[in-house]
Write a protein that holds these residues in place. Structure first.
Motif, PDB file in Angstrom:
ATOM      1  N   ILE A  11       0.843  -1.193   0.000  1.00 43.34           N
ATOM      2  CA  ILE A  11       0.000   0.000   0.000  1.00 43.34           C
ATOM      3  C   ILE A  11       0.883   1.248   0.000  1.00 43.34           C
ATOM      4  CG2 ILE A  11      -1.850   1.230   1.196  1.00 43.34           C
ATOM      5  CD1 ILE A  11      -2.383  -1.450   2.704  1.00 43.34           C
ATOM      6  N   VAL A  12       0.560   2.182  -0.875  1.00 47.62           N
ATOM      7  CA  VAL A  12       1.165   3.506  -0.897  1.00 47.62           C
ATOM      8  C   VAL A  12       0.036   4.500  -0.654  1.00 47.62           C
ATOM      9  CG1 VAL A  12       2.419   5.218  -2.283  1.00 47.62           C
ATOM     10  CG2 VAL A  12       2.994   2.784  -2.471  1.00 47.62           C
ATOM     11  N   GLY A  13       0.346   5.610   0.000  1.00 47.27           N
ATOM     12  CA  GLY A  13      -0.713   6.569   0.263  1.00 47.27           C
ATOM     13  C   GLY A  13      -0.218   7.990   0.307  1.00 47.27           C
ATOM     14  N   GLY A  14      -1.165   8.905   0.447  1.00 44.92           N
ATOM     15  CA  GLY A  14      -0.819  10.316   0.543  1.00 44.92           C
ATOM     16  C   GLY A  14      -1.807  11.175  -0.201  1.00 44.92           C
ATOM     17  N   GLY A  15      -1.284  12.260  -0.782  1.00 45.64           N
ATOM     18  CA  GLY A  15      -2.129  13.224  -1.464  1.00 45.64           C
ATOM     19  C   GLY A  15      -2.222  13.017  -2.954  1.00 45.64           C
ATOM     20  N   ALA A  16      -1.641  11.924  -3.477  1.00 44.73           N
ATOM     21  CA  ALA A  16      -1.680  11.603  -4.903  1.00 44.73           C
ATOM     22  C   ALA A  16      -1.075  12.711  -5.755  1.00 44.73           C
ATOM     23  CB  ALA A  16      -3.100  11.281  -5.358  1.00 44.73           C
ATOM     24  N   GLY A  17       0.006  13.323  -5.240  1.00 44.27           N
ATOM     25  CA  GLY A  17       0.770  14.255  -6.053  1.00 44.27           C
ATOM     26  C   GLY A  17       1.473  13.520  -7.172  1.00 44.27           C
ATOM     27  N   PRO A  18       2.111  14.232  -8.084  1.00 46.29           N
ATOM     28  CA  PRO A  18       2.705  13.583  -9.260  1.00 46.29           C
ATOM     29  C   PRO A  18       3.682  12.463  -8.917  1.00 46.29           C
ATOM     30  CG  PRO A  18       2.648  15.959  -9.554  1.00 46.29           C
ATOM     31  CD  PRO A  18       2.225  15.698  -8.143  1.00 46.29           C
ATOM     32  N   ARG A  19       4.569  12.680  -7.939  1.00 44.47           N
ATOM     33  CA  ARG A  19       5.562  11.655  -7.613  1.00 44.47           C
ATOM     34  C   ARG A  19       4.899  10.455  -6.937  1.00 44.47           C
ATOM     35  NH1 ARG A  19      11.118  12.072  -5.950  1.00 44.47           N
ATOM     36  NH2 ARG A  19      12.011  10.032  -6.476  1.00 44.47           N
ATOM     37  N   SER A  20       4.041  10.722  -5.976  1.00 45.57           N
ATOM     38  CA  SER A  20       3.348   9.655  -5.264  1.00 45.57           C
ATOM     39  C   SER A  20       2.483   8.834  -6.213  1.00 45.57           C
ATOM     40  CB  SER A  20       2.494  10.240  -4.142  1.00 45.57           C
ATOM     41  OG  SER A  20       1.752   9.251  -3.482  1.00 45.57           O
ATOM     42  N   ALA A  21       1.770   9.499  -7.098  1.00 45.21           N
ATOM     43  CA  ALA A  21       0.895   8.802  -8.037  1.00 45.21           C
ATOM     44  C   ALA A  21       1.702   7.928  -8.991  1.00 45.21           C
ATOM     45  CB  ALA A  21       0.049   9.803  -8.818  1.00 45.21           C
ATOM     46  N   ALA A  22       2.857   8.437  -9.437  1.00 39.24           N
ATOM     47  CA  ALA A  22       3.691   7.665 -10.354  1.00 39.24           C
ATOM     48  C   ALA A  22       4.250   6.420  -9.678  1.00 39.24           C
ATOM     49  CB  ALA A  22       4.821   8.542 -10.890  1.00 39.24           C
ATOM     50  N   ILE A  23       4.704   6.567  -8.421  1.00 33.71           N
ATOM     51  CA  ILE A  23       5.219   5.413  -7.677  1.00 33.71           C
ATOM     52  C   ILE A  23       4.115   4.379  -7.481  1.00 33.71           C
ATOM     53  CG2 ILE A  23       6.085   4.679  -5.419  1.00 33.71           C
ATOM     54  CD1 ILE A  23       7.598   7.344  -5.271  1.00 33.71           C
ATOM     55  N   ALA A  51       1.372   3.948  -9.258  1.00 31.06           N
ATOM     56  CA  ALA A  51       0.967   3.334 -10.522  1.00 31.06           C
ATOM     57  C   ALA A  51       1.921   2.215 -10.916  1.00 31.06           C
ATOM     58  CB  ALA A  51       0.912   4.393 -11.623  1.00 31.06           C
ATOM     59  N   ARG A  52       3.190   2.380 -10.603  1.00 31.82           N
ATOM     60  CA  ARG A  52       4.156   1.366 -10.984  1.00 31.82           C
ATOM     61  C   ARG A  52       4.177   0.177 -10.034  1.00 31.82           C
ATOM     62  NH1 ARG A  52      10.746   2.024 -11.760  1.00 31.82           N
ATOM     63  NH2 ARG A  52      11.059  -0.043 -12.700  1.00 31.82           N
ATOM     64  N   TRP A  53       3.989   0.429  -8.723  1.00 32.58           N
ATOM     65  CA  TRP A  53       4.276  -0.622  -7.759  1.00 32.58           C
ATOM     66  C   TRP A  53       3.117  -1.024  -6.839  1.00 32.58           C
ATOM     67  CZ3 TRP A  53       8.525  -2.966  -8.986  1.00 32.58           C
ATOM     68  CH2 TRP A  53       9.623  -2.272  -9.504  1.00 32.58           C
ATOM     69  N   ALA A  54       2.188  -0.138  -6.563  1.00 31.94           N
ATOM     70  CA  ALA A  54       1.245  -0.368  -5.465  1.00 31.94           C
ATOM     71  C   ALA A  54       0.120  -1.321  -5.843  1.00 31.94           C
ATOM     72  CB  ALA A  54       0.654   0.953  -4.988  1.00 31.94           C
ATOM     73  N   ASP A  55      -0.325  -2.084  -4.857  1.00 36.71           N
ATOM     74  CA  ASP A  55      -1.544  -2.876  -4.978  1.00 36.71           C
ATOM     75  C   ASP A  55      -2.749  -2.084  -4.484  1.00 36.71           C
ATOM     76  OD1 ASP A  55      -0.266  -5.454  -5.773  1.00 36.71           O
ATOM     77  OD2 ASP A  55       0.672  -5.239  -3.811  1.00 36.71           O
ATOM     78  N   GLU A  56      -2.473  -1.049  -3.693  1.00 32.74           N
ATOM     79  CA  GLU A  56      -3.549  -0.230  -3.124  1.00 32.74           C
ATOM     80  C   GLU A  56      -3.027   1.172  -2.882  1.00 32.74           C
ATOM     81  OE1 GLU A  56      -5.887  -2.097  -0.078  1.00 32.74           O
ATOM     82  OE2 GLU A  56      -5.998  -0.260   1.121  1.00 32.74           O
ATOM     83  N   TYR A  57      -3.904   2.164  -3.064  1.00 35.21           N
ATOM     84  CA  TYR A  57      -3.556   3.543  -2.729  1.00 35.21           C
ATOM     85  C   TYR A  57      -4.516   4.028  -1.651  1.00 35.21           C
ATOM     86  CZ  TYR A  57      -1.559   8.158  -3.133  1.00 35.21           C
ATOM     87  OH  TYR A  57      -0.895   9.323  -2.844  1.00 35.21           O
ATOM     88  N   ASP A  58      -3.945   4.648  -0.615  1.00 32.88           N
ATOM     89  CA  ASP A  58      -4.741   5.098   0.528  1.00 32.88           C
ATOM     90  C   ASP A  58      -4.677   6.616   0.643  1.00 32.88           C
ATOM     91  OD1 ASP A  58      -6.133   4.227   3.174  1.00 32.88           O
ATOM     92  OD2 ASP A  58      -4.657   5.723   3.789  1.00 32.88           O
ATOM     93  N   VAL A  59      -5.840   7.248   0.677  1.00 30.92           N
ATOM     94  CA  VAL A  59      -5.895   8.689   0.913  1.00 30.92           C
ATOM     95  C   VAL A  59      -6.218   8.929   2.380  1.00 30.92           C
ATOM     96  CG1 VAL A  59      -6.473   9.323  -1.446  1.00 30.92           C
ATOM     97  CG2 VAL A  59      -8.307   8.775   0.135  1.00 30.92           C
ATOM     98  N   VAL A  60      -5.733  10.047   2.910  1.00 33.82           N
ATOM     99  CA  VAL A  60      -5.744  10.275   4.352  1.00 33.82           C
ATOM    100  C   VAL A  60      -6.456  11.581   4.686  1.00 33.82           C
ATOM    101  CG1 VAL A  60      -4.303  10.559   6.406  1.00 33.82           C
ATOM    102  CG2 VAL A  60      -3.558   9.030   4.551  1.00 33.82           C
ATOM    103  N   TYR A  61      -7.439  11.487   5.593  1.00 37.98           N
ATOM    104  CA  TYR A  61      -8.076  12.675   6.162  1.00 37.98           C
ATOM    105  C   TYR A  61      -8.617  13.616   5.079  1.00 37.98           C
ATOM    106  CZ  TYR A  61      -5.967  11.483  10.719  1.00 37.98           C
ATOM    107  OH  TYR A  61      -5.593  10.864  11.900  1.00 37.98           O
TER     108      TYR A  61
END
Length: 320
Positions: A174-186, A188-198
């Protein structure tokens, strides 16, 4: 929609309390129990301590039978990626294939200072995260029996990728955060799940749309990335109980100010209200594409709240 319980382990949660929380989750139908990966309390650092996250998860795996267990999230600054990959695989074996790994760049500088962990600038930590995620994936068996890696921050020389985890192809990452460009790219390449917070439902949809766009940019099916939300959660049988729990949370987190204003803020960006109001909110998140909610229970001693959510929210959310 699936519902998991999320607990801040650094706030003095004892082993006996972990077992009690895990058993409650098993009995009440929660999909899983997640914990933070921190060593220093946010609110009472001189009064309470923290059991290690992955030692706790592995131990809980051996005393539970159904629920999923994982970290939200493990900072790159705490462990070498080869050690992290090994810890997760160990917990996967102890649990019979029920662990998940959330990974992040880390943020709590005072904790790093206290325990002697290096705390490089954020850009460097994100670079470390990208390298760590690749190493962990490869050590989980994606590239065969040995892994060689030469990066800016880490180097592996014919490292055996053994043993494999119990889960096929590997534990969920799982990768998470604000889905900025770097986070979203990481992600898209590796994560099985994306978690958004608060974030409110509109914000959740906006961030998940960015994850979908990042997946499409590299030819990945966006539906292959699960969508989850971490949200502070206060639920009461009636408004009086909701206000009582809000006041307890304020005291727990050393929050000052007007209790009604505090509760109003929670209702805006989180899940707070009666059972009916909470379910209405969850329906909004489901419409925004959220498939799993991690209810962030900051007052970990409030087992009555855990029971209420399990009894009234978990089965109803499963229909959303």
């Amino acid at each position: 929609m699936e519902v998991c319980l999320m607990i801040e382990g650094q706030e003095g949660v004892t082993w006996e309390e972990w077992v009690g929380l895990a058993r409650a989750c098993e009995e009440l139908g929660y999909e899983g129990l997640f914990r933070s990966d921190h060593y220093l309390s946010f609110y009472r650092p001189s009064e309470v301590g923290a059991l290690d996250a992955w030692a706790t998860i592995a131990a809980l795996g051996a005393v539970t039978r159904r629920i999923r267990l994982g970290s939200m999230v493990s900072p790159v600054t705490f462990r070498h990626p080869a050690m992290l990959a090994k810890s997760v695989v160990t917990a996967d074996h102890a649990s019979g294939g029920r662990v998940e790994l959330g990974m992040g760049a880390g943020w709590f500088e005072r904790e790093h200072t206290a325990f002697g962990f290096p705390f490089p600038p954020v850009r460097e930590r994100v670079d470390m995260l990208e390298e760590q995620i690749e190493i962990v994936h490869r050590l989980w068996g994606g590239d065969g029996a040995e892994v060689t890696f030469e990066g800016t921050h880490y180097r592996l020389d014919a490292c055996p990728a053994l043993p494999r985890g119990v889960q096929d192809p590997h534990p969920r990452l799982i990768v998470g955060g604000g889905a900025g460009p770097r986070s979203a790219a990481i992600a898209a390449r590796w994560a099985d799940e994306y978690d958004v917070v608060y974030v409110d439902p509109a914000g959740a949809k906006e961030r998940m749309d960015r994850i979908s766009a990042a997946c499409e940019a590299i030819g990945r099916d966006p539906a292959s990335v699960r969508r989850s939300l971490l949200s502070k959660t206060i639920v009461g049988a009636d408004e009086r109980e909701v206000r009582r729990r809000a006041a307890e949370l304020m005291a727990w987190t050393n929050e000052e100010g007007d209790a009604d204003a505090f509760l109003g803020d929670l209702r805006t960006g989180h899940i707070a209200g009666t059972v009916e109001q909470a379910l209405e909110r969850l329906a909004e998140y489901a419409a925004a594409g959220i498939q799993r909610v991690l209810v962030h229970q900051l007052v970990h001693t409030d087992l009555e709240s855990v029971e209420l959510i399990g009894r009234e929210i978990v089965p109803a959310a499963a229909t959303l």
